[in-house]
Design an enzyme around this catalytic site. Structure first.
Site, PDB file in Angstrom:
ATOM      1  N   SER A 139      42.590  32.531  41.593  1.00 25.19           N
ATOM      2  CA  SER A 139      41.639  33.629  41.803  1.00 25.19           C
ATOM      3  C   SER A 139      40.197  33.150  41.865  1.00 25.19           C
ATOM      4  O   SER A 139      39.381  33.728  42.595  1.00 25.19           O
ATOM      5  CB  SER A 139      41.799  34.666  40.686  1.00 25.19           C
ATOM      6  OG  SER A 139      43.080  35.256  40.732  1.00 25.19           O
TER       7      SER A 139
ATOM      8  N   HIS B  14      37.077  35.259  37.812  1.00 27.80           N
ATOM      9  CA  HIS B  14      36.719  35.908  39.076  1.00 27.80           C
ATOM     10  C   HIS B  14      35.203  35.848  39.292  1.00 27.80           C
ATOM     11  O   HIS B  14      34.722  35.456  40.362  1.00 27.80           O
ATOM     12  CB  HIS B  14      37.175  37.366  39.067  1.00 27.80           C
ATOM     13  CG  HIS B  14      38.649  37.537  39.142  1.00 27.80           C
ATOM     14  ND1 HIS B  14      39.257  38.746  39.400  1.00 27.80           N
ATOM     15  CD2 HIS B  14      39.667  36.646  38.986  1.00 27.80           C
ATOM     16  CE1 HIS B  14      40.573  38.604  39.412  1.00 27.80           C
ATOM     17  NE2 HIS B  14      40.835  37.335  39.157  1.00 27.80           N
TER      18      HIS B  14
END
Length: 395
Positions: free
Chosen positions: A278, A337
């Site tokens: 991610s 993230h």
């Protein structure tokens, strides 16, 4: 007509000299020979039948290839009628050459105006279209400069060589790791972290001294949906970037996002295990934002693309943060993230191609590169000189 077609085909850059159209009566023997060869190359290119003659269909293809497919009905026939001196229904090279030297204004009046309507520039300029050859040369010069600012220059710079394989290779490795762990653990959903690949490569905060884990956790995924979502985003966005920016630039962005994701998680959530790509995926997303900003004048629908990517990033990060606060079972590493997104934006500005560099963009480049290295150096120093922040949490 051919003179203008050639200028479109071999359009000089903003700083290159514009080819001057030299009347036949002013040409030396060498100049005329060079000019004839230049026009001959165009003639041969569009003489698809290789008969030494251009037909109406071949003239239509020539005009269509210049992105002017909707000229007034009968334009090609009228052009043929004016240029076909022996009335055989075709143009031989001498007729085509004569047309290119003496009747280029026919093409200018009817075609250039239309091209400028269907391919509008961001900064339209007023061009004198009433004068003869001198005004025509001014128009060619102006169109040359404007064309570098035209929407879609970014998209037209895409290339299939070298082939965009970096994200595909990374994705294949991630799939192999995932399948191996499923087979070894007999877990059909792939949710186990006890597989050999997960055990060796996952980011384990208790094993920070194994530095490779800060990068290799990107190959480990927990759950089918986890890997599918990451693969879809990184392939679609990564390949699109590779088509313009080359594989190694995109690889740097992706790996920088992965490293920043684990570094940020290690500092701000020191007890969290980390798996998945991610951080790299978010780096690709914000790298798109970076390249939109740096190539704003050359990209089609830049503001729409920027809006879509910004809405996606802000929405997803907001949901991740909200769930991490109010849902004790939420497993999304929002810090990875956010860290990957920041790294992707900074590194994207630093390494991705900028088609036209402006002074303010040079300053932004230095700012982005400096901030990225300062943040990474600070994170590294924090790990080296402040170990008490990490290890007592597992006592």
């Amino acid at each position: 007509m051919a003179a203008y077609l050639n200028n479109q085909q071999q359009m000089p850059g903003p700083t290159d000299p514009v080819h001057e159209i030299i009347p036949l009566q002013r040409m030396t023997t060498r100049e005329e020979a060079t000019e004839r060869q230049r026009i001959r190359d165009i003639f041969d290119k569009y003489d698809r039948s290789k008969t030494g003659l251009l037909s109406i269909q071949e003239l239509k293809r020539m005009i269509n290839s210049r992105r002017c497919p909707d000229l007034p009905k009968g334009f090609v026939k009228n052009l043929m009628k004016n240029a076909d001196q022996n009335n055989d229904g075709h143009l031989d090279f001498d007729e085509f050459y004569q047309l290119s030297r003496e009747h280029h204004y026919l093409f200018r009046d009817m075609c250039v105006r239309y091209c400028k309507l269907v391919c509008p520039s961001r900064n339209p300029a007023t061009v004198d279209e009433t004068g003869p050859a001198l005004a025509y040369q001014r128009q060619i010069s102006t169109v040359t400069v404007i064309s570098s600012e035209r929407d879609g220059e970014y998209e037209r710079s895409m290339s299939l060589w070298p082939p965009p394989l970096t994200m595909i290779v990374f994705s294949l490795v991630e799939i192999i790791f995932f399948v191996v762990d499923i087979i070894k653990t007999n877990n059909q959903m792939g949710t186990s972290t006890n597989g050999p690949m997960a055990t060796l490569f996952i980011y384990n905060p208790q094993l920070r001294q194994e530095a490779w884990r800060f990068q290799t956790y990107m190959f480990v995924h927990i759950g089918f949906m986890h890997i599918v979502m990451n693969l879809l985003v990184q392939i679609f966005l990564g390949v699109a970037l590779e088509l313009v920016h080359c594989w190694w630039r995109v690889a740097l962005v992706y790996l920088a996002g992965v490293l920043a994701g684990s570094m940020g998680t290690s500092i701000f959530s020191p007890r969290v295990f980390l798996a998945g790509a991610s951080g790299g995926v978010y780096a690709l997303i914000t790298a798109h934002i970076a390249t939109i900003i740096m190539n704003w004048s050359q990209m089609e629908y830049a503001i729409v693309q920027l809006f879509v990517f910004l809405v996606f990033c802000v929405t997803d990060l907001s949901v991740s943060i909200y769930n991490s606060i109010y849902d004790p079972y939420d497993k999304v590493g929002y810090i990875a993230h956010a860290s990957g997104a920041l790294a992707g934006f900074l590194v994207g500005i630093g390494v991705l191609r900028n088609l036209r560099v402006r002074p303010w963009e040079r300053k932004l480049w230095w700012f982005a590169v400096t901030i990225y290295f300062l943040l990474m150096a600070a994170g590294l120093m924090f790990h080296i000189f402040y170990p008490a922040h990490f290890y007592p949490t597992f006592a």
